[in-house]
Design an enzyme around this catalytic site. Structure first.
Site, PDB file in Angstrom:
ATOM      1  N   LYS A 184       0.824  -1.215   0.000  1.00 61.90           N
ATOM      2  CA  LYS A 184       0.000   0.000   0.000  1.00 61.90           C
ATOM      3  C   LYS A 184       0.856   1.262   0.000  1.00 61.90           C
ATOM      4  O   LYS A 184       0.435   2.299  -0.529  1.00 61.90           O
ATOM      5  CB  LYS A 184      -0.986  -0.003   1.165  1.00 61.90           C
ATOM      6  CG  LYS A 184      -0.352   0.019   2.555  1.00 61.90           C
ATOM      7  CD  LYS A 184      -0.141   1.416   3.088  1.00 61.90           C
ATOM      8  CE  LYS A 184       0.574   1.394   4.426  1.00 61.90           C
ATOM      9  NZ  LYS A 184       0.792   2.763   4.953  1.00 61.90           N
ATOM     10  N   THR A 241      -4.073   5.638   2.984  1.00 65.76           N
ATOM     11  CA  THR A 241      -2.816   6.254   2.542  1.00 65.76           C
ATOM     12  C   THR A 241      -2.875   6.776   1.116  1.00 65.76           C
ATOM     13  O   THR A 241      -2.041   7.596   0.735  1.00 65.76           O
ATOM     14  CB  THR A 241      -1.646   5.259   2.677  1.00 65.76           C
ATOM     15  OG1 THR A 241      -1.970   4.049   1.988  1.00 65.76           O
ATOM     16  CG2 THR A 241      -1.365   4.942   4.120  1.00 65.76           C
ATOM     17  N   ARG A 248       2.944  10.211   4.268  1.00 67.21           N
ATOM     18  CA  ARG A 248       4.240  10.616   3.714  1.00 67.21           C
ATOM     19  C   ARG A 248       4.429  10.070   2.305  1.00 67.21           C
ATOM     20  O   ARG A 248       5.015  10.734   1.445  1.00 67.21           O
ATOM     21  CB  ARG A 248       5.373  10.127   4.633  1.00 67.21           C
ATOM     22  CG  ARG A 248       5.394  10.809   5.987  1.00 67.21           C
ATOM     23  CD  ARG A 248       6.628  10.417   6.780  1.00 67.21           C
ATOM     24  NE  ARG A 248       6.632   9.009   7.137  1.00 67.21           N
ATOM     25  CZ  ARG A 248       6.111   8.505   8.242  1.00 67.21           C
ATOM     26  NH1 ARG A 248       5.488   9.300   9.089  1.00 67.21           N
ATOM     27  NH2 ARG A 248       6.169   7.217   8.506  1.00 67.21           N
ATOM     28  N   GLU A 273       8.317   4.958   3.505  1.00 73.05           N
ATOM     29  CA  GLU A 273       8.735   3.565   3.322  1.00 73.05           C
ATOM     30  C   GLU A 273       8.575   3.083   1.888  1.00 73.05           C
ATOM     31  O   GLU A 273       9.337   2.239   1.415  1.00 73.05           O
ATOM     32  CB  GLU A 273       7.943   2.651   4.262  1.00 73.05           C
ATOM     33  CG  GLU A 273       8.325   2.746   5.726  1.00 73.05           C
ATOM     34  CD  GLU A 273       9.543   1.912   6.091  1.00 73.05           C
ATOM     35  OE1 GLU A 273      10.370   1.649   5.203  1.00 73.05           O
ATOM     36  OE2 GLU A 273       9.656   1.540   7.260  1.00 73.05           O
TER      37      GLU A 273
END
Length: 322
Positions: A184, A241, A248, A273
């Site tokens: 994701k 997300t 982020r 990430e």
């Protein structure tokens, strides 16, 4: 009461400390001495989670030995640092570990549980799902997955960690929960690119749906279950997300879509990430013979490919069935 150790005082580690302090004493390990000092004196992690006043039940430390004495230890470091941190932590082998990083290790293509099993014999669980750190720290409602291969341990961890506003749903599909959390992040970058490039909400919805199909194909190929990917740790986290600049990874994609330099976008203490996961995911997908064109496009963009060329390449793919 349960005592909790948390290794990693970024935004998510700090938010988890805040919520778990309602259930027991928390020892929070931070790499940065200034973060330790600020938490212990000002009750705030101004570097990673500014504006949140932390409960008195949290003690910050720079010494991993302080964490080793806790009943449960949560590991909340970036995925690519998990191996090094576990190698140095010297945690008692009977202590349950809850892995909170979302990613795939570069080089080995291993999931976080597989990395941990290389190094320790501890019982392991995975915490994953839709959870913006600032909202969790503010006590807003949240529901996420705790996956553990040992159902009895999973139940004990949920009873120890859950709060009325922090709902934990138990699963025994560790692989599926891990895949959802890792993939994701990559898809969130793609949705950010759609936003940054001004491609519209129709395009974002299509990308999320087709990205979910990629996630499911890869998750099943690696041994996860499709129903896990359709739950909180997969679809739930994907929706969150891919829909907000609080992510982020989404913000990174927005910057890419606007034509900003990748080096500038990755500067700063917070970690996206998905940037580290994307190239590793594509290598792992190729090894598993899984087609992941959206994830591949993200990896290409992060390697310097043109946004327009990458979008045109996706749109030119042959028409097919769902």
């Amino acid at each position: 009461m349960t005592t909790f150790g948390i290794i990693g005082a970024g935004a998510w580690g700090t938010a988890l400390a805040s919520v778990l302090a309602g259930n027991g004493a928390v020892t929070l390990w931070a790499r940065e001495p200034e973060v330790v000092a600020l938490i212990n004196t000002a009750r705030e992690n101004a570097l990673f989670l500014p504006g949140i006043i932390l409960p008195d039940g949290i003690t910050a430390t720079g010494d991993l030995a302080d964490v080793a004495a806790c009943d449960v230890v949560l590991i909340v470091v970036p995925a690519q640092h998990l191996r090094a941190v576990l190698a140095n932590a010297a945690l008692p082998p009977a202590t349950p570990l809850v892995l909170c990083a979302k990613g795939i290790e570069a080089g080995s293509h291993k999931l976080m549980v597989e990395v941990a099993q290389d190094l320790v014999a501890n019982p392991i669980a995975i915490l994953s799902g839709p959870s913006f750190a600032a909202e969790v720290a503010r006590g807003l409602p949240c529901a996420i997955t705790l996956a553990c291969g040992d159902p009895d341990l999973g139940e004990r961890l949920i009873l120890a960690m859950a709060r009325p506003e922090f709902r934990l749903y138990q699963s025994d599909d560790v692989i599926g929960a891990e895949i959802g959390g890792a993939v994701k992040n990559v898809l969130a970058i793609a949705c950010g690119v759609v936003e940054g490039a001004g491609l519209g909400l129709n395009a974002r919805a299509a990308l999320m749906a087709r990205g979910f199909a990629e996630m499911t194909r890869f998750g099943v190929a690696r041994g996860g279950r499709a129903e896990t990917l359709a739950g909180l740790s997969g679809m739930g986290d994907l929706v969150l997300t891919c829909s907000s600049e609080n992510s982020r990874n989404f913000r990174l994609g927005v910057g890419l879509g606007q034509g900003r330099a990748i080096a500038d976008l990755l500067a700063g203490p917070a970690v996206a990430e998905g940037a580290a996961t994307a190239p590793v995911l594509i290598e792992a997908a190729l090894a598993a013979d899984v087609d992941m064109p959206i994830s591949q496009a993200v990896a290409a963009l992060l390697a310097g490919a043109s946004v327009d060329d990458t979008i045109n390449s996706l749109l030119a793919r042959p028409l097919t069935t769902e």
